[in-house]
Design a protein around this motif. Structure first.
Motif, PDB file in Angstrom:
ATOM      1  N   LEU A 145       4.489  15.849 -50.810  1.00  0.00           N
ATOM      2  CA  LEU A 145       5.563  15.112 -51.501  1.00  0.00           C
ATOM      3  C   LEU A 145       6.404  16.040 -52.366  1.00  0.00           C
ATOM      4  O   LEU A 145       7.637  15.937 -52.401  1.00  0.00           O
ATOM      5  CB  LEU A 145       4.967  13.988 -52.362  1.00  0.00           C
ATOM      6  CG  LEU A 145       4.404  12.792 -51.609  1.00  0.00           C
ATOM      7  CD1 LEU A 145       3.672  11.862 -52.582  1.00  0.00           C
ATOM      8  CD2 LEU A 145       5.497  12.053 -50.876  1.00  0.00           C
ATOM      9  N   LYS A 146       5.741  16.943 -53.047  1.00  0.00           N
ATOM     10  CA  LYS A 146       6.462  17.901 -53.903  1.00  0.00           C
ATOM     11  C   LYS A 146       7.389  18.762 -53.057  1.00  0.00           C
ATOM     12  O   LYS A 146       8.555  18.973 -53.417  1.00  0.00           O
ATOM     13  CB  LYS A 146       5.449  18.768 -54.651  1.00  0.00           C
ATOM     14  CG  LYS A 146       6.062  19.702 -55.653  1.00  0.00           C
ATOM     15  CD  LYS A 146       4.971  20.451 -56.389  1.00  0.00           C
ATOM     16  CE  LYS A 146       5.561  21.393 -57.397  1.00  0.00           C
ATOM     17  NZ  LYS A 146       4.519  22.156 -58.111  1.00  0.00           N
ATOM     18  N   GLN A 147       6.904  19.208 -51.899  1.00  0.00           N
ATOM     19  CA  GLN A 147       7.734  20.032 -50.995  1.00  0.00           C
ATOM     20  C   GLN A 147       8.933  19.240 -50.515  1.00  0.00           C
ATOM     21  O   GLN A 147      10.057  19.757 -50.481  1.00  0.00           O
ATOM     22  CB  GLN A 147       6.892  20.515 -49.813  1.00  0.00           C
ATOM     23  CG  GLN A 147       7.610  21.415 -48.858  1.00  0.00           C
ATOM     24  CD  GLN A 147       8.003  22.739 -49.505  1.00  0.00           C
ATOM     25  OE1 GLN A 147       7.302  23.252 -50.363  1.00  0.00           O
ATOM     26  NE2 GLN A 147       9.127  23.274 -49.096  1.00  0.00           N
ATOM     27  N   GLU A 148       8.720  17.984 -50.149  1.00  0.00           N
ATOM     28  CA  GLU A 148       9.819  17.139 -49.676  1.00  0.00           C
ATOM     29  C   GLU A 148      10.858  16.928 -50.775  1.00  0.00           C
ATOM     30  O   GLU A 148      12.069  16.948 -50.501  1.00  0.00           O
ATOM     31  CB  GLU A 148       9.285  15.779 -49.194  1.00  0.00           C
ATOM     32  CG  GLU A 148       8.513  15.868 -47.902  1.00  0.00           C
ATOM     33  CD  GLU A 148       7.844  14.552 -47.525  1.00  0.00           C
ATOM     34  OE1 GLU A 148       8.023  13.535 -48.238  1.00  0.00           O
ATOM     35  OE2 GLU A 148       7.117  14.546 -46.519  1.00  0.00           O
ATOM     36  N   LEU A 149      10.405  16.728 -51.987  1.00  0.00           N
ATOM     37  CA  LEU A 149      11.330  16.540 -53.098  1.00  0.00           C
ATOM     38  C   LEU A 149      12.125  17.794 -53.420  1.00  0.00           C
ATOM     39  O   LEU A 149      13.286  17.732 -53.775  1.00  0.00           O
ATOM     40  CB  LEU A 149      10.585  16.042 -54.351  1.00  0.00           C
ATOM     41  CG  LEU A 149      10.096  14.609 -54.301  1.00  0.00           C
ATOM     42  CD1 LEU A 149       9.176  14.327 -55.471  1.00  0.00           C
ATOM     43  CD2 LEU A 149      11.267  13.641 -54.280  1.00  0.00           C
ATOM     44  N   MET A 150      11.492  18.944 -53.284  1.00  0.00           N
ATOM     45  CA  MET A 150      12.154  20.203 -53.586  1.00  0.00           C
ATOM     46  C   MET A 150      13.187  20.562 -52.522  1.00  0.00           C
ATOM     47  O   MET A 150      14.140  21.291 -52.804  1.00  0.00           O
ATOM     48  CB  MET A 150      11.125  21.318 -53.751  1.00  0.00           C
ATOM     49  CG  MET A 150      10.263  21.132 -54.982  1.00  0.00           C
ATOM     50  SD  MET A 150       9.017  22.376 -55.135  1.00  0.00           S
ATOM     51  CE  MET A 150       9.969  23.726 -55.783  1.00  0.00           C
ATOM     52  N   GLU A 151      13.029  20.040 -51.316  1.00  0.00           N
ATOM     53  CA  GLU A 151      13.954  20.345 -50.237  1.00  0.00           C
ATOM     54  C   GLU A 151      15.242  19.534 -50.344  1.00  0.00           C
ATOM     55  O   GLU A 151      16.215  19.819 -49.682  1.00  0.00           O
ATOM     56  CB  GLU A 151      13.293  20.098 -48.888  1.00  0.00           C
ATOM     57  CG  GLU A 151      12.211  21.114 -48.572  1.00  0.00           C
ATOM     58  CD  GLU A 151      11.437  20.765 -47.317  1.00  0.00           C
ATOM     59  OE1 GLU A 151      11.713  19.710 -46.689  1.00  0.00           O
ATOM     60  OE2 GLU A 151      10.543  21.549 -46.944  1.00  0.00           O
ATOM     61  N   LYS A 152      15.270  18.500 -51.165  1.00  0.00           N
ATOM     62  CA  LYS A 152      16.464  17.646 -51.290  1.00  0.00           C
ATOM     63  C   LYS A 152      17.460  18.196 -52.237  1.00  0.00           C
ATOM     64  O   LYS A 152      17.323  18.921 -53.101  1.00  0.00           O
ATOM     65  CB  LYS A 152      16.039  16.230 -51.736  1.00  0.00           C
ATOM     66  CG  LYS A 152      15.321  15.518 -50.630  1.00  0.00           C
ATOM     67  CD  LYS A 152      15.072  14.097 -51.045  1.00  0.00           C
ATOM     68  CE  LYS A 152      14.437  13.367 -49.882  1.00  0.00           C
ATOM     69  NZ  LYS A 152      14.347  11.982 -50.040  1.00  0.00           N
TER      70      LYS A 152
END
Length: 152
Positions: A145-152
């Protein structure tokens, strides 16, 4: 009614358990003899201890019409020659109580099914491992989830 003979596979898991069961009676009798011997009690004393437990439990005997166990019954349970004579569950329970809760017969019995007996410490270890695995799953999900949020 006639049935065709069937050859069992030596490699089928269920059949391997059936074949292993041939040893069940002799192994159970062997462990019963061992726990009686390890108790330090004579066979007569074991019978007396079992009968004292039976009396405490409202006289519920081991068999119909029999309130107490006899030395002859215990001897049959322990004798290899008496293949058909093993204690029933109630008799096994009373015997284990008389021998200070020795659970070796249960370990032998469950071992034929690939199971074992766990004490409180082992249960806690399993629970700890379950919690650790659950934590790992949560950490993995958190990282994703953290990775997905950082990619936005």
């Amino acid at each position: 009614m006639t049935t065709k003979p069937v050859q069992l596979s030596l490699f089928d898991t269920a059949n391997q358990r059936i074949f292993a069961s041939v040893r069940f009676v002799s192994e159970m009798k062997s462990v019963l003899r061992a726990i009686v011997k390890a108790s330090g009690l004579s066979r007569e004393q074991v019978v007396d201890a079992m009968n004292a437990i039976i009396r405490t439990l409202d006289g519920k005997g081991l068999a119909k019409g029999s309130k107490l166990i006899s030395l002859a019954t215990l001897e049959k349970w322990l004798a290899d020659e008496e293949r058909a004579q093993l204690p029933d569950l109630w008799g096994l329970h009373v015997l284990m109580l008389a021998l200070d809760g020795n659970i070796n017969p249960l370990e032998v019995w469950l071992g034929f099914y690939g199971y074992g007996v766990m004490d409180e410490c082992a249960k806690k270890k399993v629970e700890l491992m379950d919690l650790e695995l659950e934590r790992e799953r949560h950490d993995k999900r958190r990282r994703k989830l953290k990775q997905e949020l950082m990619e936005k």
